[in-house]
Design a protein around this motif. Structure first.
Motif, PDB file in Angstrom:
ATOM      1  N   LYS A  61       0.829  -1.204   0.000  1.00  0.00           N
ATOM      2  CA  LYS A  61       0.000   0.000   0.000  1.00  0.00           C
ATOM      3  C   LYS A  61       0.867   1.258   0.000  1.00  0.00           C
ATOM      4  CE  LYS A  61      -4.093  -1.925   2.199  1.00  0.00           C
ATOM      5  NZ  LYS A  61      -4.938  -1.942   3.397  1.00  0.00           N
ATOM      6  N   LEU A  62       2.001   1.188   0.650  1.00  0.00           N
ATOM      7  CA  LEU A  62       2.919   2.337   0.687  1.00  0.00           C
ATOM      8  C   LEU A  62       3.767   2.424  -0.579  1.00  0.00           C
ATOM      9  CD1 LEU A  62       4.141   2.068   4.384  1.00  0.00           C
ATOM     10  CD2 LEU A  62       2.558   3.762   3.439  1.00  0.00           C
ATOM     11  N   TYR A  63       4.197   1.277  -1.080  1.00  0.00           N
ATOM     12  CA  TYR A  63       5.054   1.209  -2.264  1.00  0.00           C
ATOM     13  C   TYR A  63       4.325   0.349  -3.295  1.00  0.00           C
ATOM     14  CZ  TYR A  63       8.160   3.035   1.224  1.00  0.00           C
ATOM     15  OH  TYR A  63       8.698   3.805   2.212  1.00  0.00           O
ATOM     16  N   LEU A  64       3.509   1.002  -4.085  1.00  0.00           N
ATOM     17  CA  LEU A  64       2.618   0.320  -5.016  1.00  0.00           C
ATOM     18  C   LEU A  64       3.398  -0.551  -5.999  1.00  0.00           C
ATOM     19  CD1 LEU A  64       0.204   3.285  -5.818  1.00  0.00           C
ATOM     20  CD2 LEU A  64      -0.162   1.390  -4.207  1.00  0.00           C
ATOM     21  N   PRO A  65       2.859  -1.739  -6.309  1.00  0.00           N
ATOM     22  CA  PRO A  65       3.533  -2.621  -7.267  1.00  0.00           C
ATOM     23  C   PRO A  65       3.771  -1.967  -8.623  1.00  0.00           C
ATOM     24  CG  PRO A  65       1.837  -3.825  -6.093  1.00  0.00           C
ATOM     25  CD  PRO A  65       1.692  -2.371  -5.705  1.00  0.00           C
ATOM     26  N   GLU A  66       2.930  -1.013  -9.000  1.00  0.00           N
ATOM     27  CA  GLU A  66       3.107  -0.315 -10.270  1.00  0.00           C
ATOM     28  C   GLU A  66       4.161   0.783 -10.190  1.00  0.00           C
ATOM     29  OE1 GLU A  66       0.024  -0.196  -8.566  1.00  0.00           O
ATOM     30  OE2 GLU A  66      -0.615  -2.078  -9.459  1.00  0.00           O
ATOM     31  N   GLY A  67       4.572   1.129  -9.000  1.00  0.00           N
ATOM     32  CA  GLY A  67       5.543   2.205  -8.802  1.00  0.00           C
ATOM     33  C   GLY A  67       6.978   1.717  -8.924  1.00  0.00           C
ATOM     34  N   PRO A  68       7.924   2.639  -8.784  1.00  0.00           N
ATOM     35  CA  PRO A  68       9.334   2.294  -8.990  1.00  0.00           C
ATOM     36  C   PRO A  68       9.930   1.421  -7.891  1.00  0.00           C
ATOM     37  CG  PRO A  68       9.144   4.548  -8.222  1.00  0.00           C
ATOM     38  CD  PRO A  68       7.742   4.060  -8.478  1.00  0.00           C
ATOM     39  N   ASN A  69       9.292   1.345  -6.727  1.00  0.00           N
ATOM     40  CA  ASN A  69       9.867   0.590  -5.619  1.00  0.00           C
ATOM     41  C   ASN A  69       9.031  -0.608  -5.195  1.00  0.00           C
ATOM     42  OD1 ASN A  69      10.477   3.776  -5.004  1.00  0.00           O
ATOM     43  ND2 ASN A  69      12.254   2.447  -4.817  1.00  0.00           N
ATOM     44  N   GLY A  70       7.931  -0.853  -5.878  1.00  0.00           N
ATOM     45  CA  GLY A  70       7.046  -1.936  -5.472  1.00  0.00           C
ATOM     46  C   GLY A  70       7.221  -3.197  -6.299  1.00  0.00           C
ATOM     47  N   ILE A  71       6.768  -4.292  -5.721  1.00  0.00           N
ATOM     48  CA  ILE A  71       6.787  -5.609  -6.367  1.00  0.00           C
ATOM     49  C   ILE A  71       5.372  -6.161  -6.285  1.00  0.00           C
ATOM     50  CG2 ILE A  71       7.613  -7.994  -6.110  1.00  0.00           C
ATOM     51  CD1 ILE A  71      10.042  -6.645  -6.714  1.00  0.00           C
ATOM     52  N   LYS A  72       4.925  -6.814  -7.339  1.00  0.00           N
ATOM     53  CA  LYS A  72       3.604  -7.431  -7.344  1.00  0.00           C
ATOM     54  C   LYS A  72       3.529  -8.510  -6.254  1.00  0.00           C
ATOM     55  CE  LYS A  72       0.311  -9.693 -10.351  1.00  0.00           C
ATOM     56  NZ  LYS A  72       0.081 -10.296 -11.660  1.00  0.00           N
ATOM     57  N   ARG A  73       2.395  -8.543  -5.547  1.00  0.00           N
ATOM     58  CA  ARG A  73       2.196  -9.511  -4.473  1.00  0.00           C
ATOM     59  C   ARG A  73       1.958 -10.907  -5.043  1.00  0.00           C
ATOM     60  NH1 ARG A  73       0.631  -8.152   0.458  1.00  0.00           N
ATOM     61  NH2 ARG A  73      -1.138  -9.574   0.488  1.00  0.00           N
ATOM     62  N   PRO A  74       2.224 -11.958  -4.243  1.00  0.00           N
ATOM     63  CA  PRO A  74       1.939 -13.317  -4.719  1.00  0.00           C
ATOM     64  C   PRO A  74       0.439 -13.520  -4.906  1.00  0.00           C
ATOM     65  CG  PRO A  74       2.621 -13.345  -2.411  1.00  0.00           C
ATOM     66  CD  PRO A  74       2.783 -11.938  -2.894  1.00  0.00           C
ATOM     67  N   ALA A  75       0.091 -14.454  -5.789  1.00  0.00           N
ATOM     68  CA  ALA A  75      -1.320 -14.710  -6.096  1.00  0.00           C
ATOM     69  C   ALA A  75      -2.071 -15.275  -4.896  1.00  0.00           C
ATOM     70  CB  ALA A  75      -1.428 -15.673  -7.275  1.00  0.00           C
ATOM     71  N   ASN A  76      -1.387 -16.062  -4.068  1.00  0.00           N
ATOM     72  CA  ASN A  76      -1.998 -16.602  -2.851  1.00  0.00           C
ATOM     73  C   ASN A  76      -0.889 -16.893  -1.851  1.00  0.00           C
ATOM     74  OD1 ASN A  76      -0.956 -19.329  -3.309  1.00  0.00           O
ATOM     75  ND2 ASN A  76      -2.519 -19.486  -4.909  1.00  0.00           N
TER      76      ASN A  76
END
Length: 138
Positions: A61-76
């Motif tokens: 929520k703080l470092y969005l996956p679409e942003g420069p510092n975020g990573i997409k969360r696991p599917a489950n």
């Protein structure tokens, strides 16, 4: 007066770190990791915030996956899916030559099993990361 030639200082690679939170939940671990990410960004260091915590998605929520510092969360939060997510996350950090902050939550068997099975420290040493810090909050 003659100008003396001086050797240019050797440029070193930026020191990369991996911080992986393990331990029980509800102890402020996600907030602590968010602080590490904030400090790194403030210092101009490349850093990725990897949020795999199924119960508290604070980092994502703080470092969005679409942003420069975020990573997409696991599917489950199944063990095999988490292993795949961790491998992809490590690959992204290496690709971007970035430090990595990993939050898999506290008190979760997946985090404990991944920490035991992954040999993360050996992997990162072989990948020229400088050090690994496992943060145990109890």
């Amino acid at each position: 007066m003659t100008d003396k030639l001086t050797a240019q200082p050797k440029q070193e690679l930026p020191r990369r770190r991996a911080v992986w939170r393990i331990g029980r939940g509800r102890s402020g671990g996600s907030l602590g990791l968010a602080t590490f990410v904030h400090w790194a960004i403030k210092e101009g260091r490349p850093v990725l915030a990897a949020d795999g915590d199924p119960n508290n998605p604070m980092l994502s929520k703080l470092y969005l996956p679409e942003g420069p510092n975020g990573i997409k969360r696991p599917a489950n939060n199944e063990l095999e899916q988490s292993k795949l997510w961790l491998a992809n996350t490590l690959a992204q950090a290496l690709e971007h030559s970035a430090s990595l902050v990993i939050d898999l939550g506290g008190g979760d068997r997946v985090s404990e099993e991944l920490a035991a099975e992954s040999n993360l420290a050996d992997f990162l040493k072989g990948s020229r990361h400088e050090s690994v810090l496992y943060v145990r909050l109890e």
